[in-house]
Design an enzyme around this catalytic site. Structure first.
Site, mmCIF file in Angstrom:
data_model
loop_
_atom_site.group_PDB
_atom_site.id
_atom_site.type_symbol
_atom_site.label_atom_id
_atom_site.label_comp_id
_atom_site.label_asym_id
_atom_site.label_seq_id
_atom_site.Cartn_x
_atom_site.Cartn_y
_atom_site.Cartn_z
ATOM 1 N N GLY A 152 0.802 -1.213 0.000
ATOM 2 C CA GLY A 152 0.000 0.000 0.000
ATOM 3 C C GLY A 152 0.834 1.261 0.000
ATOM 4 N N GLY A 181 0.224 -1.414 6.521
ATOM 5 C CA GLY A 181 -0.778 -0.381 6.722
ATOM 6 C C GLY A 181 -2.143 -0.984 6.992
ATOM 7 C CG ASP A 197 -7.827 -0.510 3.453
ATOM 8 O OD1 ASP A 197 -7.254 0.313 2.716
ATOM 9 O OD2 ASP A 197 -7.761 -1.742 3.282
ATOM 10 C CD GLU A 252 -1.995 -6.646 2.948
ATOM 11 O OE1 GLU A 252 -1.542 -5.712 2.277
ATOM 12 O OE2 GLU A 252 -3.168 -6.680 3.386
#
Length: 212
Positions: free
Chosen positions: A29, A82, A84, A103
């Site tokens: 990301g 990261g 969202d 991930e």
């Protein structure tokens, strides 16, 4: 401070957890791209990286960092990625970049998971960002019907194929008050590869990139 400033600040702050000789798990990301830039400046300090996506693999190699397979490393000391959305209990929604399965695997294989976000990703209750679910292509319609029964509105992310060759359903209109329970329920649906809720294995540390 812009969102980009916050991303850069959080990514730089994560470097304090990087120790010489580490093999580091690296997520995917725009915020992670700043972390990869910072890693590149210290590439002589680290042994290698395990990457969660083809996109991150390209960025790491461009900066002279060796990328190795998780099967060859054993448990990792550190994973940096990261999110969202992030709630006050450090539960996350991830998968906007369609890399959620890899991930989640790397997070599960790491002793410490440091999440780097800009302040705008902090929420009181998860669900404003549509929840990604990676599905086997032939199961898309079946999984979508089951997600409706759970109270969501699934939308096929048409034109997107994951690095694993699967499809993504983005589930709208959820208010996720019990992230571990919903993660478990969705993962039990036949045809689901994984869901972008990181609650059973949530972040250990969240760096929000704020001025202080």
């Amino acid at each position: 401070m812009t969102n980009e400033d916050g991303k850069r600040r959080a990514a730089r702050a994560a470097m304090r957890f990087v120790e010489p000789g580490m093999i580091i798990g690296v997520g995917t990301g725009s915020t992670v791209a700043h972390f990869i830039d910072a890693l590149g400046e210290r590439r002589g300090d680290i042994e290698a990286a395990v990457s969660s996506s083809e996109q991150s693999t390209r960025l790491l190699r461009q900066r002279g960092i060796e990328v190795v397979d998780l099967n060859a490393t054993g448990e990792l000391a550190l994973y940096v990625d990261g999110a969202d959305e992030c709630d006050p209990q450090r539960c996350l929604i991830k998968g906007g970049g369609a890399a959620l399965t890899r991930e989640k695997i790397i997070a599960a294989a790491s002793r410490q998971f440091v999440c780097i976000i800009d302040p705008g990703k902090r929420v009181d209750v998860l669900g404003r960002f549509p929840l990604p679910v990676e599905v086997i292509p032939m199961a898309r319609s079946h999984v979508a019907r089951q997600l409706v029964l759970l109270g969501g509105q699934p939308v096929w992310r048409d034109g997107v194929t994951t690095d694993n060759g699967n499809w993504i359903l983005d589930v709208h209109n959820l208010r996720i008050t019990d992230p571990p329970a919903l993660e478990s329920a969705i993962n039990q649906i036949v045809g689901v590869v994984t869901v972008g809720l990181f609650a059973a294995r949530r972040a250990d540390i969240v760096l929000t990139g704020e001025a202080d």
